[in-house]
Scaffold this active site. Structure first.
Site, PDB file in Angstrom:
ATOM      1  N   LYS A 174       4.531 -14.996  -2.932  1.00 16.59           N
ATOM      2  CA  LYS A 174       4.253 -13.893  -2.013  1.00 16.59           C
ATOM      3  C   LYS A 174       4.183 -14.421  -0.579  1.00 16.59           C
ATOM      4  O   LYS A 174       3.648 -15.502  -0.337  1.00 16.59           O
ATOM      5  CB  LYS A 174       2.917 -13.243  -2.380  1.00 16.59           C
ATOM      6  CG  LYS A 174       2.911 -12.678  -3.789  1.00 16.59           C
ATOM      7  CD  LYS A 174       1.522 -12.218  -4.208  1.00 16.59           C
ATOM      8  CE  LYS A 174       0.542 -13.349  -4.351  1.00 16.59           C
ATOM      9  NZ  LYS A 174      -0.753 -12.928  -4.913  1.00 16.59           N
ATOM     10  N   THR A 206      -6.195  -5.089   3.702  1.00 14.16           N
ATOM     11  CA  THR A 206      -5.331  -5.733   2.703  1.00 14.16           C
ATOM     12  C   THR A 206      -6.138  -6.307   1.535  1.00 14.16           C
ATOM     13  O   THR A 206      -5.673  -7.189   0.832  1.00 14.16           O
ATOM     14  CB  THR A 206      -4.500  -6.864   3.347  1.00 14.16           C
ATOM     15  OG1 THR A 206      -5.415  -7.756   3.988  1.00 14.16           O
ATOM     16  CG2 THR A 206      -3.483  -6.342   4.335  1.00 14.16           C
ATOM     17  N   GLY A 208      -7.159  -6.820  -1.933  1.00 14.37           N
ATOM     18  CA  GLY A 208      -6.584  -6.492  -3.237  1.00 14.37           C
ATOM     19  C   GLY A 208      -5.068  -6.396  -3.272  1.00 14.37           C
ATOM     20  O   GLY A 208      -4.498  -6.009  -4.290  1.00 14.37           O
ATOM     21  N   THR A 209      -4.385  -6.780  -2.193  1.00 16.36           N
ATOM     22  CA  THR A 209      -2.910  -6.680  -2.200  1.00 16.36           C
ATOM     23  C   THR A 209      -2.301  -7.547  -3.305  1.00 16.36           C
ATOM     24  O   THR A 209      -1.388  -7.112  -4.001  1.00 16.36           O
ATOM     25  CB  THR A 209      -2.274  -7.103  -0.852  1.00 16.36           C
ATOM     26  OG1 THR A 209      -2.822  -8.361  -0.472  1.00 16.36           O
ATOM     27  CG2 THR A 209      -2.508  -6.090   0.235  1.00 16.36           C
ATOM     28  N   GLY A 210      -2.819  -8.764  -3.445  1.00 13.99           N
ATOM     29  CA  GLY A 210      -2.258  -9.691  -4.436  1.00 13.99           C
ATOM     30  C   GLY A 210      -2.441  -9.160  -5.848  1.00 13.99           C
ATOM     31  O   GLY A 210      -1.513  -9.187  -6.667  1.00 13.99           O
ATOM     32  N   CYS A 211      -3.644  -8.664  -6.147  1.00 14.60           N
ATOM     33  CA  CYS A 211      -3.932  -8.142  -7.493  1.00 14.60           C
ATOM     34  C   CYS A 211      -3.030  -6.951  -7.781  1.00 14.60           C
ATOM     35  O   CYS A 211      -2.438  -6.837  -8.863  1.00 14.60           O
ATOM     36  CB  CYS A 211      -5.386  -7.674  -7.591  1.00 14.60           C
ATOM     37  SG  CYS A 211      -6.603  -8.934  -7.180  1.00 14.60           S
TER      38      CYS A 211
END
Ligand SMILES: Nc1ncnc2c1ncn2[C@@H]1O[C@H](COP(=O)(O)OP(=O)(O)O)[C@@H](O)[C@H]1O
Ligand SMILES: Cc1ncc(COP(=O)(O)O)c(N)n1
Length: 265
Positions: A174, A206, A208-211
């Site tokens: 990412k 942002t 929690g974007t990765g989850c």
């Protein structure tokens, strides 16, 4: 056909990351979501106020209960916290022959709170990654896992190759932590690289974007989509979720999990 996905991760009381983000994302993509909680965090948009890992037995039982009755088509792992939880999760994946394993190697929360103990990194690499179909590191996580310094896009590609060598089929790196106005997310399948380039959205929301991104990939794999199709939909999902911001909380707010669905109308 009802598609089902299991998330093995930490609970975020604030609802933007962790188990809550995963279940919301599964639901939005019409996949039945199930969970095995590894740790409970007291958390909001301002930071992490407390971390309470669950006993190993509780984690094991949740996985067993779900799998024997509701066998998932895909499994995502998020915050695993300790090497003993990683060891347990790896052995359950093997015992139950779970498939479509997406490992989001969560290490620290955006505010800096540790969500994985330092000594657990070795077990993550040696025990879990060889079982993973997909890994979704951000740039700092890829640096920790490979020991490489990542500055350029070529560095990212080298790191993706190194992660692939650890036994992961697909590496999705990412680009949220890169600099510049364009964001580049990479997929490496062991042969080719695929890139998704998008403009960086100026926002502090942002959390929690990765989850959310990894959960969207998991949901699409549960439905039998290819990895390319899964990442492509996940990218649209997270783009919409960041763009249509909710603006809630006093700090780094959560993304908007219903934005993608609303745009489909
Ligand atoms: N400001 C932003 N604008 C647009 N997309 C973003 C932004 N920040 C993150 N993303 C996207 O969200 C996903 C998660 O990215 P990243 O921030 O790298 O992960 P993490 O949340 O694990 O740190 C990636 O697809 C990334 O491209
Ligand atoms: C329980 C839990 N799991 C994961 C994250 C990472 O969140 P982010 O996607 O913002 O890096 C988090 N803050 N809390």
């Amino acid at each position: 056909m009802v598609y089902k996905a299991l998330t093995i991760a930490g609970s975020d009381s604030g609802g933007g990351a962790g188990i809550q983000a995963d279940l919301k994302t599964f639901q939005e993509l019409e996949v039945f979501g199930m969970s095995a909680i590894t740790a409970v965090t007291a958390q909001n948009t301002l930071g992490v106020q407390g971390v309470y890992p669950l006993p190993l037995e509780a984690v094991a039982q949740q996985i067993d209960s779900v799998v024997v009755d509701l066998r998932p088509h895909a499994v995502k792992t998020g915050m695993l916290f300790s090497s003993s939880i990683i060891h347990l999760v790896a052995s359950k994946i093997k015992e139950h022959q779970l498939q479509n394993i997406v490992v989001d190697p969560v290490m620290i929360a955006k505010g800096g709170a540790p969500l994985l103990q330092k000594e657990a990194i070795a077990s993550l690499k040696s025990e879990l990654l060889p079982l993973a179909d997909v890994i979704t590191p951000n740039i700092p996580e890829a640096e920790v896992l490979t020991g490489m310094e990542i500055r350029t896009i070529d560095d990212r590609k080298e790191a993706a190759k190194a992660l692939h060598q650890l036994g992961v089929n697909y590496v999705v790196m990412k680009g949220g932590h890169g600099d510049g106005e364009q964001l580049v997310d990479l997929l490496y399948d062991g042969v080719r690289f695929y890139e998704w380039v998008s403009p960086r959205i100026e926002t502090k929301h942002t959390h929690g974007t990765g989850c959310t991104f990894a959960a969207a990939i998991t949901a699409q794999l549960a439905k039998g989509k290819t990895i390319y199709e899964a990442v492509d939909t996940a990218k649209q999902f997270i783009q919409a979720a960041i763009e249509d911001e909710l603006g809630i909380g006093q700090g780094h707010g959560p993304t908007n999990h219903w934005a993608f669905r609303r745009r489909q109308r």
